[in-house]
Scaffold this active site. Structure first.
Site, PDB file in Angstrom:
ATOM      1  N   CYS A 197       9.605-114.127 -56.029  1.00 52.31           N
ATOM      2  CA  CYS A 197       9.409-112.836 -55.375  1.00 52.31           C
ATOM      3  C   CYS A 197       8.167-112.220 -56.007  1.00 52.31           C
ATOM      4  CB  CYS A 197      10.638-111.931 -55.462  1.00 52.31           C
ATOM      5  SG  CYS A 197      11.078-111.351 -57.090  1.00 52.31           S
TER       6      CYS A 197
ATOM      7  N   CYS B 273       9.194-111.796 -49.266  1.00 55.66           N
ATOM      8  CA  CYS B 273       8.144-110.884 -49.710  1.00 55.66           C
ATOM      9  C   CYS B 273       6.769-111.317 -49.233  1.00 55.66           C
ATOM     10  CB  CYS B 273       8.171-110.776 -51.230  1.00 55.66           C
ATOM     11  SG  CYS B 273       8.139-112.370 -52.053  1.00 55.66           S
TER      12      CYS B 273
ATOM     13  N   CYS C 117       3.007-119.464 -51.428  1.00 55.84           N
ATOM     14  CA  CYS C 117       3.149-120.429 -52.522  1.00 55.84           C
ATOM     15  C   CYS C 117       2.205-121.591 -52.258  1.00 55.84           C
ATOM     16  CB  CYS C 117       4.568-120.994 -52.558  1.00 55.84           C
ATOM     17  SG  CYS C 117       5.773-119.863 -53.220  1.00 55.84           S
TER      18      CYS C 117
END
Length: 138
Positions: free
Chosen positions: A12, A86, A90
């Site tokens: 997150c 959120c 990545c």
């Protein structure tokens, strides 16, 4: 899933709430059958105190956890990468499984608002344990 112990990374933004709760639940529920990591793209100084209190209510102490920065190495070393609603981006590596759990952010909320977030994360972690084929300890 590759043979051996599966590894899961929870991500997150601040690594101070949702990802810490998810990592703590997975550690509690799967024991050492799963390697557990958590990280944030912009880690906070400490775990959200309301999250600490909410987790203490279910017998899990996250007060000593320290938010960590998300690294490509952490993603590379994980079989499953779970982002917590959120919008984090990545690093993407072939052969990894990516999940996004749209879970409310507990930041700035009181305990009454954090409890349902905690409980939803626990339900999702239990489901993930089933998907990983890892038995919960007795």
């Amino acid at each position: 899933m590759p043979p051996g112990k599966p590894s899961v990374l929870f991500v997150c933004v601040h690594n101070a709430g949702r990802s810490q709760m998810a990592a703590a639940f997975l550690t509690r529920l799967a024991g050492d059958a799963v390697e557990v990591r958590s990280a944030g793209s912009a880690p906070a100084e400490e775990v959200n105190p309301v999250v600490v209190d909410a987790m203490a209510e279910v017998g899990i102490d996250v007060s000593a956890e320290i938010p960590k920065i998300l690294t490509a190495d952490a993603v590379r070393a994980s079989d499953v990468c779970v982002t917590m609603g959120c919008g984090d981006t990545c690093p993407v590596f072939p052969g990894k499984r990516y999940l996004d759990w749209p879970v409310a952010d507990p930041a700035g909320r009181g305990i009454e608002a954090v409890r349902p977030v905690r409980d939803e994360i626990e339900r999702r972690v239990r489901g993930l344990i089933g998907e990983l084929g890892v038995p919960e300890p007795a």
